[in-house]
Write an enzyme that holds these catalytic residues in place. Structure first.
Site, PDB file in Angstrom:
ATOM      1  N   ASP A  87     -10.457  -7.246   0.162  1.00  0.00           N
ATOM      2  CA  ASP A  87      -9.892  -6.096   0.856  1.00  0.00           C
ATOM      3  C   ASP A  87      -9.283  -6.588   2.169  1.00  0.00           C
ATOM      4  O   ASP A  87      -9.688  -7.639   2.697  1.00  0.00           O
ATOM      5  CB  ASP A  87     -10.997  -5.073   1.130  1.00  0.00           C
ATOM      6  N   ASP A  92     -17.699  -0.323  -0.965  1.00  0.00           N
ATOM      7  CA  ASP A  92     -16.746  -1.407  -0.703  1.00  0.00           C
ATOM      8  C   ASP A  92     -17.395  -2.448   0.196  1.00  0.00           C
ATOM      9  O   ASP A  92     -17.547  -2.227   1.411  1.00  0.00           O
ATOM     10  CB  ASP A  92     -15.485  -0.851  -0.032  1.00  0.00           C
ATOM     11  N   SER A 147       0.799  -1.224   0.000  1.00  0.00           N
ATOM     12  CA  SER A 147       0.000   0.000   0.000  1.00  0.00           C
ATOM     13  C   SER A 147       0.833   1.276   0.000  1.00  0.00           C
ATOM     14  O   SER A 147       0.269   2.366  -0.153  1.00  0.00           O
ATOM     15  CB  SER A 147      -0.928   0.003   1.219  1.00  0.00           C
ATOM     16  N   HIS A 160     -15.235  -1.079   3.688  1.00  0.00           N
ATOM     17  CA  HIS A 160     -15.135   0.282   4.206  1.00  0.00           C
ATOM     18  C   HIS A 160     -16.377   1.114   3.900  1.00  0.00           C
ATOM     19  O   HIS A 160     -16.380   2.328   4.147  1.00  0.00           O
ATOM     20  CB  HIS A 160     -13.917   0.996   3.593  1.00  0.00           C
ATOM     21  N   CYS A 193      -7.916   1.530   1.485  1.00  0.00           N
ATOM     22  CA  CYS A 193      -8.971   0.663   0.957  1.00  0.00           C
ATOM     23  C   CYS A 193      -8.501  -0.024  -0.325  1.00  0.00           C
ATOM     24  O   CYS A 193      -8.325   0.622  -1.363  1.00  0.00           O
ATOM     25  CB  CYS A 193     -10.231   1.487   0.689  1.00  0.00           C
TER      26      CYS A 193
END
Length: 644
Positions: free
Chosen positions: A369, A354, A330, A375, A388
């Site tokens: 995820d 999401d 990330s 989320h 996310c």
């Protein structure tokens, strides 16, 4: 009547004697003429030649090794210095019984099998008579005293002092400074004739790190002296001397305080830290842990010590900061987000729902995820702040690998950064062409989705992540990481320009919220901070998890856990430091790697009283040459969903 008997014919004998005498005299005259002629030819016609040969036997030219330049940090703190090393040498021609002398020495000081093996190898190799052979170096004061007391019992033995490289901070700078060691025949074979002449009499050569890259500056110019010797090769007097020119001292951009903070913050964990000043590309800290003691390599590391390093499962000789290739996870989402914004496939206002996964139309496979329940409604800022995955799955699929690749290489992802160190790993920013060449397979949508969260085939080094963060903090202005304080390296690519330049500030604001908001994944690192920072945490997978399997940290061995990463910069309003941290098997970027980055930034930005005091950048010379051509490489890694 019988004739009287004649006993001698005096006339015949006289003629015979006269003939023999004449021949003898003629022969003597001829031989004398030959001898005189030969002498005249040697002493007159060949006078110059034999005078030169005589001088060569009597006068010996000796090379004098130049003192190696010192290495300091930006504040003048010594990082590499020359200090006397006391060595026991032995002139074997002076020792009537060499074995007896060696046995006496072994009773006074310890000699290893390696010492005796090197001594024997040098003794049997080509050398001048009466030339002393090193037996053992690094003598202590006590050992020198023992030898001095028993000097009369050790014919041919003497203790000499010669300058050798010494690294006072040992492990702290081992991977960035590198080390010098003995100059080998292979090194000389790879040199030009001019370089070979300049290394006459030189015993040490930069092998790795800064010592190797700046060998041409640190070495200096060799000197010479002519000495008169006797028939046995012993020096009688010095006839002429041209002193050597010392090597240049090298000031680095590294800061001892910041380097120490990075090293200490990692503790006993395996990992790497790279800190860069985004204003000019100065490398402030460059740590790979565990390190090694470079002093062991200078005069020749023992088989035992080298085997210990080679067999260590933590690989202390491996430069993780420069050569370690890890999925960035990330940490690259801010750069990928800018790519999506600039391409128009998303916007700051666009939201998605999401549910905890992403699926392609008509494909039942779920790309999960890190947050299993999702989320909810997510826009770009929330996707960065809470990391996310689903948002970036969707955006990456819309963006496509071609535009993703072209945008990310501008941040030095999958590209050599151009740092002044050798053997830099280039990582890998995957593309269709790369996969066709490396895997002989087409590119799939699933490959794009994995790449959109910094997983799959994407590989980066901690150095590349630090450079990418510095470029982002600098609004797309290219920086080249540079260690020498008086060097300026040209950028390898043009600056990154966005269609909407305001996206730089908005993305930096989102990264600020990662650590300064209650919902950010890196909020632990900003506690009680005296300045505002921006960051993005991430993890790098070690193995793949199946579609129906669950990643459970408690059931895994330590070396199977995710690597923890974080990239950060500060202060947000005028960035003066960009940091990338990777902790092998650290599990969580925000809570494990984040505090490491915080300590590094504090060491650079805060004074002794804990107040914000941003140092000025170095005054670097202007760029003189054009940019070098960038290169790429390819590699592979398994895939699994990332967590922040």
């Amino acid at each position: 009547m019988r004739q009287p008997l004649t006993l001698k014919d005096h006339h015949h004998e006289h003629r015979l004697f006269s003939l023999r005498l004449l021949v003898a005299v003629a022969l003597v005259l001829v031989l004398s003429l030959v001898l005189v002629g030969r002498m005249a030819w040697l002493q007159i016609a060949q006078h110059s030649r034999f005078t030169t040969l005589s001088d060569n036997n009597r006068v010996l030219t000796q090379a004098m090794s130049p003192p190696r330049g010192l290495i300091t940090d930006r504040n003048g703190e010594i990082l590499a210095v020359n200090r006397p090393d006391f060595t026991l040498e032995l002139a074997v021609e002076q020792s009537a019984d060499l074995n007896d002398t060696l046995n006496r020495i072994r009773q006074l000081i310890p000699l290893t099998d390696d010492d005796l093996e090197r001594f024997e190898r040098r003794r049997t190799s080509a050398r001048r008579p009466w030339e002393p052979i090193p037996l053992r170096g690094r003598l202590t004061e006590e050992e020198i005293a023992r030898i001095a007391v028993h000097q009369h019992e050790l014919p041919g033995a003497r203790v000499t002092a010669s300058p050798v490289r010494y690294y006072p901070h040992s492990h702290l700078f081992s991977h960035v400074l590198g080390y010098v060691n003995r100059l080998s025949a292979e090194d000389l074979d790879n040199m030009t004739l001019a370089e070979q002449r300049n290394y006459s009499g030189t015993h040490y050569y930069g092998r790795t790190g800064v010592e190797r890259y700046y060998e041409h500056r640190l070495h200096g110019q060799v000197g010479y002296r002519q000495v008169e010797t006797n028939a046995r090769g012993r020096i009688l007097r010095v006839l002429e001397e041209q002193p050597p020119v010392p090597g240049d001292d090298l000031r680095l951009s590294l800061d001892l305080k910041v380097q120490q903070a990075a090293y200490d913050a990692l503790g006993e964990r395996r990992g790497a830290v790279v800190a860069i000043d985004p204003r000019d590309g100065s490398v402030l800290a460059f740590v790979s842990r565990p390190g090694f003691d470079p002093n062991l390599f200078v005069t020749g590391i023992s088989h035992k010590d080298y085997a210990r390093y080679q067999q260590d499962h933590d690989h202390p000789l491996f430069n993780r900061a420069l050569q370690g290739r890890y999925p960035p996870g990330s940490t690259v989402k801010p750069m990928l987000g800018l790519a999506g914004l600039d391409a128009g496939v998303t916007s700051w206002e666009r939201t998605i729902h999401d549910p905890g996964y992403f699926s392609l139309e008509g494909n039942p496979h779920r790309y999960r995820d890190w947050k299993r329940w999702g989320h909810g409604q997510v826009d770009m800022e929330k996707a960065v702040v809470q990391s996310c995955d689903t948002y970036f799955y969707d955006m990456g699929f819309r963006l496509g690998i071609d535009r993703m690749h072209d945008f990310m290489v501008g941040f030095s992802i999958g590209e050599a950064t151009g740092i002044d160190l050798l053997n830099e790993s280039e990582g890998n920013m995957p593309s269709r062409e790369w996969k066709r060449a490396a895997r002989n397979a087409p590119w799939f949508h699933g490959d794009t989705i994995n790449t959109s969260i910094g997983q799959g085939f994407m590989l980066t080094t901690p150095l590349q992540l630090a450079v990418a963060t510095a470029i982002l903090a600098n609004d797309g202005h290219q920086v080249v990481p540079t260690l020498a304080a008086d060097e300026t390296h040209p950028p390898r690519r043009p600056d990154i320009t966005l269609k909407d330049p305001r996206d730089w500030e908005r993305m930096k604001h989102a990264m600020e919220a990662v650590v300064h908001s209650n919902r950010g994944t890196g909020r632990v690192m900003a506690k009680d901070a005296r300045y505002h920072m921006g960051a993005k945490s991430g993890t790098a997978q070690v193995f793949s998890v199946g579609q129906e399997e669950t990643y459970n940290e408690e059931e895994l061995a330590e070396r199977m856990l995710d690597h923890a990463l974080i990239v950060s910069f500060a202060p947000v309003e005028n960035p003066a430091i960009a940091v990338a941290v990777m902790v092998e098997n650290g599990r969580h970027g925000g809570s494990v790697a984040g505090p490491v980055a915080r300590q590094v930034m504090d060491a650079w930005l805060l004074d002794e009283d804990g107040n914000l005091n941003v140092p000025e950048p170095l005054a670097r010379p202007p760029i003189q040459n054009g940019p070098p051509a960038p290169t790429t490489t390819a590699s592979t890694t398994p895939t699994r969903t990332a967590t922040p």
